[in-house]
Design a protein around this motif. Structure first.
Motif, PDB file in Angstrom:
ATOM      1  N   SER A 182      76.142 -15.374 -89.919  1.00  0.00           N
ATOM      2  CA  SER A 182      74.915 -15.602 -89.534  1.00  0.00           C
ATOM      3  C   SER A 182      74.344 -15.356 -87.902  1.00  0.00           C
ATOM      4  CB  SER A 182      74.927 -17.269 -89.701  1.00  0.00           C
ATOM      5  OG  SER A 182      75.434 -18.018 -88.563  1.00  0.00           O
ATOM      6  N   THR A 183      73.068 -15.588 -87.735  1.00  0.00           N
ATOM      7  CA  THR A 183      72.845 -15.071 -86.597  1.00  0.00           C
ATOM      8  C   THR A 183      73.068 -16.055 -85.473  1.00  0.00           C
ATOM      9  OG1 THR A 183      70.535 -14.353 -87.265  1.00  0.00           O
ATOM     10  CG2 THR A 183      70.587 -14.750 -85.056  1.00  0.00           C
ATOM     11  N   VAL A 184      73.179 -17.174 -85.723  1.00  0.00           N
ATOM     12  CA  VAL A 184      73.762 -18.122 -84.643  1.00  0.00           C
ATOM     13  C   VAL A 184      75.384 -17.946 -84.248  1.00  0.00           C
ATOM     14  CG1 VAL A 184      74.267 -20.775 -84.395  1.00  0.00           C
ATOM     15  CG2 VAL A 184      72.224 -20.102 -85.329  1.00  0.00           C
ATOM     16  N   THR A 185      76.002 -17.782 -85.481  1.00  0.00           N
ATOM     17  CA  THR A 185      77.399 -17.507 -85.389  1.00  0.00           C
ATOM     18  C   THR A 185      77.686 -16.148 -84.472  1.00  0.00           C
ATOM     19  OG1 THR A 185      77.947 -18.747 -87.240  1.00  0.00           O
ATOM     20  CG2 THR A 185      79.645 -17.413 -86.630  1.00  0.00           C
ATOM     21  N   ALA A 186      76.980 -15.095 -84.912  1.00  0.00           N
ATOM     22  CA  ALA A 186      77.185 -13.799 -84.183  1.00  0.00           C
ATOM     23  C   ALA A 186      76.844 -13.951 -82.554  1.00  0.00           C
ATOM     24  CB  ALA A 186      76.322 -12.727 -84.916  1.00  0.00           C
ATOM     25  N   VAL A 187      75.735 -14.579 -82.455  1.00  0.00           N
ATOM     26  CA  VAL A 187      75.256 -14.652 -80.988  1.00  0.00           C
ATOM     27  C   VAL A 187      76.271 -15.736 -80.136  1.00  0.00           C
ATOM     28  CG1 VAL A 187      73.551 -15.705 -79.394  1.00  0.00           C
ATOM     29  CG2 VAL A 187      72.909 -14.536 -81.312  1.00  0.00           C
ATOM     30  N   ALA A 188      76.737 -16.620 -80.837  1.00  0.00           N
ATOM     31  CA  ALA A 188      77.892 -17.651 -80.177  1.00  0.00           C
ATOM     32  C   ALA A 188      78.974 -16.934 -79.950  1.00  0.00           C
ATOM     33  CB  ALA A 188      78.052 -18.809 -81.065  1.00  0.00           C
ATOM     34  N   THR A 189      79.510 -16.004 -81.092  1.00  0.00           N
ATOM     35  CA  THR A 189      80.644 -15.096 -80.890  1.00  0.00           C
ATOM     36  C   THR A 189      80.630 -14.028 -79.617  1.00  0.00           C
ATOM     37  OG1 THR A 189      81.198 -15.358 -83.328  1.00  0.00           O
ATOM     38  CG2 THR A 189      82.447 -13.643 -82.158  1.00  0.00           C
ATOM     39  N   SER A 190      79.548 -13.482 -79.475  1.00  0.00           N
ATOM     40  CA  SER A 190      79.265 -12.699 -78.768  1.00  0.00           C
ATOM     41  C   SER A 190      79.266 -13.289 -77.186  1.00  0.00           C
ATOM     42  CB  SER A 190      77.983 -11.691 -78.850  1.00  0.00           C
ATOM     43  OG  SER A 190      77.698 -10.875 -77.732  1.00  0.00           O
ATOM     44  N   ALA A 191      78.728 -14.259 -77.166  1.00  0.00           N
ATOM     45  CA  ALA A 191      78.462 -15.130 -75.747  1.00  0.00           C
ATOM     46  C   ALA A 191      79.759 -15.645 -75.396  1.00  0.00           C
ATOM     47  CB  ALA A 191      77.530 -16.140 -75.945  1.00  0.00           C
ATOM     48  N   LEU A 192      80.647 -16.241 -76.356  1.00  0.00           N
ATOM     49  CA  LEU A 192      81.938 -16.785 -75.993  1.00  0.00           C
ATOM     50  C   LEU A 192      82.784 -15.742 -75.484  1.00  0.00           C
ATOM     51  CD1 LEU A 192      82.210 -19.742 -78.810  1.00  0.00           C
ATOM     52  CD2 LEU A 192      81.898 -19.883 -76.228  1.00  0.00           C
ATOM     53  N   LEU A 193      82.851 -14.542 -76.297  1.00  0.00           N
ATOM     54  CA  LEU A 193      83.791 -13.433 -75.910  1.00  0.00           C
ATOM     55  C   LEU A 193      83.390 -12.999 -74.532  1.00  0.00           C
ATOM     56  CD1 LEU A 193      85.960 -11.113 -76.447  1.00  0.00           C
ATOM     57  CD2 LEU A 193      84.125  -9.839 -77.350  1.00  0.00           C
ATOM     58  N   ARG A 194      82.145 -12.963 -74.179  1.00  0.00           N
ATOM     59  CA  ARG A 194      81.759 -12.473 -72.935  1.00  0.00           C
ATOM     60  C   ARG A 194      82.179 -13.642 -71.566  1.00  0.00           C
ATOM     61  NH1 ARG A 194      77.496  -9.124 -70.938  1.00  0.00           N
ATOM     62  NH2 ARG A 194      76.692  -8.909 -72.907  1.00  0.00           N
ATOM     63  N   GLY A 195      81.886 -14.812 -72.161  1.00  0.00           N
ATOM     64  CA  GLY A 195      82.403 -15.851 -71.255  1.00  0.00           C
ATOM     65  C   GLY A 195      84.036 -15.871 -71.036  1.00  0.00           C
ATOM     66  N   SER A 196      84.765 -15.632 -72.019  1.00  0.00           N
ATOM     67  CA  SER A 196      86.274 -15.937 -72.007  1.00  0.00           C
ATOM     68  C   SER A 196      86.920 -14.645 -71.136  1.00  0.00           C
ATOM     69  CB  SER A 196      86.617 -15.658 -73.399  1.00  0.00           C
ATOM     70  OG  SER A 196      86.446 -14.538 -74.180  1.00  0.00           O
ATOM     71  N   TYR A 197      86.526 -13.298 -71.369  1.00  0.00           N
ATOM     72  CA  TYR A 197      87.011 -12.737 -70.309  1.00  0.00           C
ATOM     73  C   TYR A 197      86.652 -12.685 -68.939  1.00  0.00           C
ATOM     74  CZ  TYR A 197      83.141  -9.482 -71.345  1.00  0.00           C
ATOM     75  OH  TYR A 197      81.782  -8.900 -71.622  1.00  0.00           O
ATOM     76  N   HIS A 198      85.899 -13.654 -68.358  1.00  0.00           N
ATOM     77  CA  HIS A 198      85.605 -13.797 -67.150  1.00  0.00           C
ATOM     78  C   HIS A 198      86.554 -15.248 -66.676  1.00  0.00           C
ATOM     79  CE1 HIS A 198      82.263 -11.155 -67.687  1.00  0.00           C
ATOM     80  NE2 HIS A 198      82.189 -11.009 -66.551  1.00  0.00           N
ATOM     81  N   LEU A 199      87.197 -15.864 -67.446  1.00  0.00           N
ATOM     82  CA  LEU A 199      87.983 -17.001 -67.241  1.00  0.00           C
ATOM     83  C   LEU A 199      88.728 -16.863 -65.955  1.00  0.00           C
ATOM     84  CD1 LEU A 199      88.836 -18.553 -70.728  1.00  0.00           C
ATOM     85  CD2 LEU A 199      87.458 -19.722 -68.955  1.00  0.00           C
ATOM     86  N   TYR A 200      89.186 -15.681 -65.853  1.00  0.00           N
ATOM     87  CA  TYR A 200      90.154 -15.563 -64.568  1.00  0.00           C
ATOM     88  C   TYR A 200      89.560 -16.067 -63.223  1.00  0.00           C
ATOM     89  CZ  TYR A 200      87.520 -11.456 -63.466  1.00  0.00           C
ATOM     90  OH  TYR A 200      86.456 -10.281 -63.114  1.00  0.00           O
ATOM     91  N   GLN A 201      87.907 -15.941 -63.281  1.00  0.00           N
ATOM     92  CA  GLN A 201      87.343 -16.378 -62.104  1.00  0.00           C
ATOM     93  C   GLN A 201      87.294 -18.004 -62.053  1.00  0.00           C
ATOM     94  OE1 GLN A 201      83.800 -14.458 -62.036  1.00  0.00           O
ATOM     95  NE2 GLN A 201      84.659 -12.404 -62.498  1.00  0.00           N
ATOM     96  N   GLY A 202      87.543 -18.496 -63.280  1.00  0.00           N
ATOM     97  CA  GLY A 202      87.232 -20.056 -63.430  1.00  0.00           C
ATOM     98  C   GLY A 202      86.142 -20.434 -64.320  1.00  0.00           C
ATOM     99  N   PHE A 203      86.080 -21.720 -64.391  1.00  0.00           N
ATOM    100  CA  PHE A 203      85.291 -22.245 -65.589  1.00  0.00           C
ATOM    101  C   PHE A 203      83.639 -21.898 -65.076  1.00  0.00           C
ATOM    102  CE2 PHE A 203      88.838 -24.842 -65.500  1.00  0.00           C
ATOM    103  CZ  PHE A 203      89.388 -24.932 -66.613  1.00  0.00           C
ATOM    104  N   GLY A 204      83.226 -22.074 -63.986  1.00  0.00           N
ATOM    105  CA  GLY A 204      81.957 -21.655 -63.710  1.00  0.00           C
ATOM    106  C   GLY A 204      81.575 -20.308 -64.284  1.00  0.00           C
ATOM    107  N   ALA A 205      82.407 -19.205 -64.029  1.00  0.00           N
ATOM    108  CA  ALA A 205      82.321 -17.874 -64.422  1.00  0.00           C
ATOM    109  C   ALA A 205      81.883 -18.039 -65.909  1.00  0.00           C
ATOM    110  CB  ALA A 205      83.186 -17.057 -63.994  1.00  0.00           C
TER     111      ALA A 205
END
Length: 255
Positions: A182-205
């Protein structure tokens, strides 16, 4: 889509992510755990981007930097190659993802607007997250003072933009929609992946980049163009990398 084709596409997505930003997400999560379990609070630690690869040996350092930039682009080229197999025309994938030259004015203007919309609030979120102790201090550039530092930082920004927008937006959203997500799931998956590989910077990133991921994913699904996202991402990173290198010593809040 038949079951065998679906299975092949699922495996393909996992493999592409496994050799690119999915692996980065795993390392980023482990890095965050290491920071959270260290003796110093997260807010007193640093996350360094673009470090020197051979301190005191500038020509070797330059070689490492250029090799790193080149090979980091390979997963994006792989993703484009895999998508191109779906098209009869050799230029089909470039047109389908909107990485062509059909709308240069739109791509540049939309990219600049997206950079402003994301960049200004993003800086505020970073400063807030660091102030409340949920983000490390980000050092966007730590290259030596050599003539090639600024060009390499620009190339690094362009590499980040191409890799992330092609893989996390163009490729991933295309494959997820083909798999019936679904569109919502696809957008959420893309967004969470983008956020997750910035976790080394912290939760704000993580939060800031996940929000950016939602905006970019929705923009792509509406316009079918990755080029403006590459422009926006490149602007953000160039300003961050080069700006930090030139102005960090003048503004204490950046350090």
């Amino acid at each position: 889509m038949d079951r065998d084709r679906r299975r092949v596409l699922r495996a393909e997505v996992l493999l592409v992510l496994g050799v690119s930003l999915g692996a980065s997400a795993v390392y980023a999560a482990v890095s965050l755990i290491a920071k959270l379990t260290a003796s110093k609070p997260l807010s007193q630690q640093h996350a360094t981007l673009n470090p020197s690869q051979a301190p005191g040996r500038p020509w070797l350092d330059l070689t490492y930097q250029l090799l790193g930039i080149f090979f980091a682009l390979v997963p994006a080229l792989l993703a484009l190659h895999l998508l191109a197999r779906d098209d009869d025309s050799p230029h089909g994938v470039w047109t389908r993802l909107g990485i062509d030259r059909r709308r240069p004015t739109f791509d540049l203007a939309a990219g600049a607007v997206l950079a402003a919309v994301i960049g200004i609030p993003g800086l505020g979120l970073y400063l807030l997250a660091r102030a409340v102790g949920v983000n490390a201090t980000v050092v966007p550039a730590a290259l030596p003072h050599v003539w090639w530092a600024a060009p390499v930082l620009v190339l690094s920004a362009l590499q980040n933009a191409v890799l992330e927008e092609v893989v996390v937006v163009g490729y991933l959203l295309t494959r997820l929609r083909q798999l019936g997500t679904s569109t919502v799931t696809a957008v959420a998956t893309s967004a969470l992946l983008r956020g997750s590989y910035h976790l080394y910077q912290g939760f704000g990133a993580f939060v800031g980049n996940a929000v950016m991921g939602v905006v970019f994913a929705v923009f792509f699904l509406r316009t079918r163009r990755v080029a403006p996202l590459v422009v926006a991402h490149a602007i953000l990173d160039i300003v961050s990398f080069v700006g930090y290198a030139f102005f960090a010593h003048r503004f204490a809040f950046l350090r």
